[in-house]
Design an enzyme around this catalytic site. Structure first.
Site, PDB file in Angstrom:
ATOM      1  N   TYR A  59     -14.158  -3.908 -18.865  1.00 60.78           N
ATOM      2  CA  TYR A  59     -14.106  -3.438 -17.476  1.00 60.78           C
ATOM      3  C   TYR A  59     -13.788  -1.949 -17.405  1.00 60.78           C
ATOM      4  CZ  TYR A  59     -12.684  -2.829 -12.631  1.00 60.78           C
ATOM      5  OH  TYR A  59     -12.585  -2.378 -11.343  1.00 60.78           O
ATOM      6  N   HIS A  89     -16.578   6.816  -3.670  1.00 56.15           N
ATOM      7  CA  HIS A  89     -15.227   6.516  -3.206  1.00 56.15           C
ATOM      8  C   HIS A  89     -14.597   7.696  -2.454  1.00 56.15           C
ATOM      9  CE1 HIS A  89     -15.763   2.989  -5.584  1.00 56.15           C
ATOM     10  NE2 HIS A  89     -14.508   2.597  -5.503  1.00 56.15           N
ATOM     11  N   ASN A 201      -7.242   5.212  -9.534  1.00 57.95           N
ATOM     12  CA  ASN A 201      -6.574   3.915  -9.471  1.00 57.95           C
ATOM     13  C   ASN A 201      -5.065   4.066  -9.605  1.00 57.95           C
ATOM     14  OD1 ASN A 201      -6.509   1.111  -9.320  1.00 57.95           O
ATOM     15  ND2 ASN A 201      -8.286   0.922 -10.674  1.00 57.95           N
ATOM     16  N   TYR A 287      29.788   4.272  21.477  1.00 55.58           N
ATOM     17  CA  TYR A 287      29.299   3.938  20.139  1.00 55.58           C
ATOM     18  C   TYR A 287      28.513   5.080  19.496  1.00 55.58           C
ATOM     19  CZ  TYR A 287      30.389  -1.038  20.983  1.00 55.58           C
ATOM     20  OH  TYR A 287      31.001  -2.231  21.235  1.00 55.58           O
ATOM     21  N   ARG A 290      31.382   7.178  18.155  1.00 53.86           N
ATOM     22  CA  ARG A 290      32.333   6.507  17.280  1.00 53.86           C
ATOM     23  C   ARG A 290      31.658   5.876  16.063  1.00 53.86           C
ATOM     24  NH1 ARG A 290      35.029   1.214  19.308  1.00 53.86           N
ATOM     25  NH2 ARG A 290      34.115   1.991  21.246  1.00 53.86           N
ATOM     26  N   PHE A 335      -1.490  -1.617  -9.577  1.00 55.14           N
ATOM     27  CA  PHE A 335      -1.912  -0.637  -8.570  1.00 55.14           C
ATOM     28  C   PHE A 335      -1.528  -1.039  -7.146  1.00 55.14           C
ATOM     29  CE2 PHE A 335      -5.360  -3.514  -9.809  1.00 55.14           C
ATOM     30  CZ  PHE A 335      -5.449  -4.267  -8.644  1.00 55.14           C
ATOM     31  N   GLU A 421     -10.720  -7.782  -3.249  1.00 51.96           N
ATOM     32  CA  GLU A 421      -9.445  -7.145  -2.922  1.00 51.96           C
ATOM     33  C   GLU A 421      -8.977  -7.729  -1.590  1.00 51.96           C
ATOM     34  OE1 GLU A 421     -10.502  -3.013  -3.125  1.00 51.96           O
ATOM     35  OE2 GLU A 421     -11.167  -3.215  -5.202  1.00 51.96           O
TER      36      GLU A 421
END
Length: 514
Positions: A59, A89, A201, A287, A290, A335, A421
């Protein structure tokens, strides 16, 4: 936010620090690759070269990507495969991402290369270092990363620039990458097996934004302590609730530090002393006064948690597939951006809450029923003048937006790549909204400081030495109380003094604040 010394950052096999990331990303510190890192890079590249000649598919080396991972790629097509991967991409859209985020992204991808776990050639790492040192910043749009399979589109734009394609900025000027590389004497890199995949990646964009955010929030939370203390003083409150023995009854470390800061700011206050001897008109402060150490302290402890996450991520070698220490090439899921995305979202939550409390303290100054005898809205001539009335509106608008930005991005997921994915982190989106949150927090605190300084002066009593130093620094840019004037420039000046760290520096010239 403070300017840091610009010294060279050495990138080795080991992790960078958060300070290293900020130095390179924000202050343009030069980088240099350690010889040991170059050796580790060459060693892992030999693994990839051997697999490239294997008849079995591997791969990212001899196959397609994502949902196309089953397709075998012939050797003569593999350079085109890597080039096509990066080009396809590099698909971001929207407004340009800040240069410091892009530089952090490039630096962290370079740091991962330096671990020797990605399989790139040394020339690829050297090209990234050269781009950083030449101040060449790729153009990246805000949309394109889902925070899983890495920050794909942002990292692809960075890789595209290294190939001499796409657009970049150099000293603010928009240029074609080819021209910028040529002017800097950098040869465009031709990507070989696995290298395009190795460059896109990673969680580097998310991690870069987390590193920058942690740095900014450390300064802003100390600034929040400073602002709260000035508000206590200006509202004639009590400092007794910040006593160390009371904090130790609930020993959260951040709370203790914030209370210590507030005690240090209020030390020597004539206002506090005068009202203590005369007896406070309130049995207890509200508050927002304080409980400031409890809220600011919880935010500090959150920053410490996210720092741990960032440090672990900085020590990671994230790629898919990855070259293992014993020379295997293995697919993995490292990833996925969930650890970083959660941390970014958590910081947006505390930023909104600290800002919300700051706005409430500001509002108390403006209400004559609650401000201990000061003019309504701190106006010079109430009725004729409106004072800081609308400054609080500005705060309220910002705080409302911060609450919306506090909704976590990391609970969302949209499947992609033909359901390969099918769960993503949205960590990149978490980082972008956190950056807006931090900017908003700085503006809210700036308005509180502007208001508290005016309240202290209008009360006419002796401020603490720290308060006096901070007010003096503010008055170098912003005049004191008087008839109404154009208020936006005063707010802008106070924001600049907060974001630059100048008001914090003024306080630290008198006392130690952590």
């Amino acid at each position: 936010m403070n300017l840091a010394p610009v010294t060279a950052v050495t990138i080795g096999v080991g992790p960078l620090s958060i300070a290293n990331v900020v130095a390179v990303a924000r202050h343009s510190a030069p980088v240099k690759l350690d010889p040991g890192a170059l050796e580790a890079i060459a060693t892992s590249r030999a693994v990839i070269d051997a697999l490239a000649h294997d008849v079995r598919p591997h791969y990212g080396v001899s196959t397609g990507f994502g949902a196309l991972a089953t397709k075998h790629i012939a050797p003569e097509q593999r350079v085109q495969l890597q080039r096509s991967l990066v080009r396809s991409h590099a698909a971001s859209s929207g407004a340009e991402i800040d240069a410091e985020v892009v530089r952090a992204t490039m630096l962290l991808r370079l740091s991962t290369m330096a671990t020797g776990r990605t399989g790139v050639r040394p020339i690829v790492a050297e090209t990234y270092a050269a781009l950083l040192n030449a101040g060449i910043t790729p153009i990246v749009g805000e949309y394109g990363s889902l925070g899983c399979s890495g920050d794909l589109a942002p990292l692809a734009h960075c890789a595209l620039a290294a190939m001499g394609e796409g657009d970049v900025r150099v000293a603010g000027e928009l240029l074609p990458a080819s021209a910028a590389l040529r002017a800097a004497g950098i040869a465009p890199v031709v990507l070989h097996e696995k290298e395009g995949l190795a460059l896109i990646n990673g969680t580097d964009g998310m991690l870069g934004m987390l590193s920058l955010a942690i740095t900014d929030l450390r300064a802003l939370l100390t600034t929040a302590d400073l602002a709260a203390a000035l508000s206590v003083e200006g509202l004639a409150g009590t400092d007794r609730v910040f006593a160390d023995d009371l904090q130790q009854l609930r020993p959260h470390p951040g709370q203790s530090r914030s209370a210590a800061n507030m005690r240090a700011v209020l030390a020597g206050s004539g206002t506090i002393a005068a009202h203590a001897s005369n007896g406070f008109t309130r049995v207890q402060d509200a508050y927002s006064l304080r409980c400031a150490p409890q809220v600011h302290g919880a935010a500090r402890d959150t920053v410490e948690h996210t720092t741990m996450v960032a440090q672990r991520e900085l020590a990671s070698a994230i790629d898919n597939p990855v070259v293992t220490l014993d020379g295997r090439l293995e697919s993995n899921g490292n990833f996925h951006g969930a650890p970083v995305g959660y941390a970014l979202d958590f910081l947006a939550i505390v930023s909104a809450d600290v800002a919300s409390m700051s706005e409430r303290r500001t509002d108390r100054f403006l209400d004559s029923n609650r401000n201990g005898g000061l003019n309504a809205f701190l106006a010079g001539d109430p009725g004729v003048d409106s004072g800081h009335m609308i400054a609080q509106y500005t705060q309220a608008g910002i705080v409302s937006e911060l609450k919306r930005l506090a909704a976590p991005a990391s609970v969302d997921s949209i499947p992609t790549s033909a359901m390969q994915e099918d769960h993503v982190s949205m960590g990149w989106s978490a980082g972008l909204k956190l950056r807006r949150s931090i900017d908003g927090l700085s503006r809210v605190l700036a308005i509180e400081l502007l208001t508290a300084a005016r309240g202290i002066e209008m009360r006419g009593e002796s401020p603490s030495p720290v308060s006096a130093a901070v007010i003096n620094s503010l008055r170098e840019r912003v005049p004191g109380a008087g008839p109404d004037r154009y208020l936006a420039p005063d707010i802008a000046a106070s924001v600049d003094l907060v974001q630059s760290g100048a008001l914090l520096a003024a306080a630290r010239s008198v006392t130690d604040l952590t």
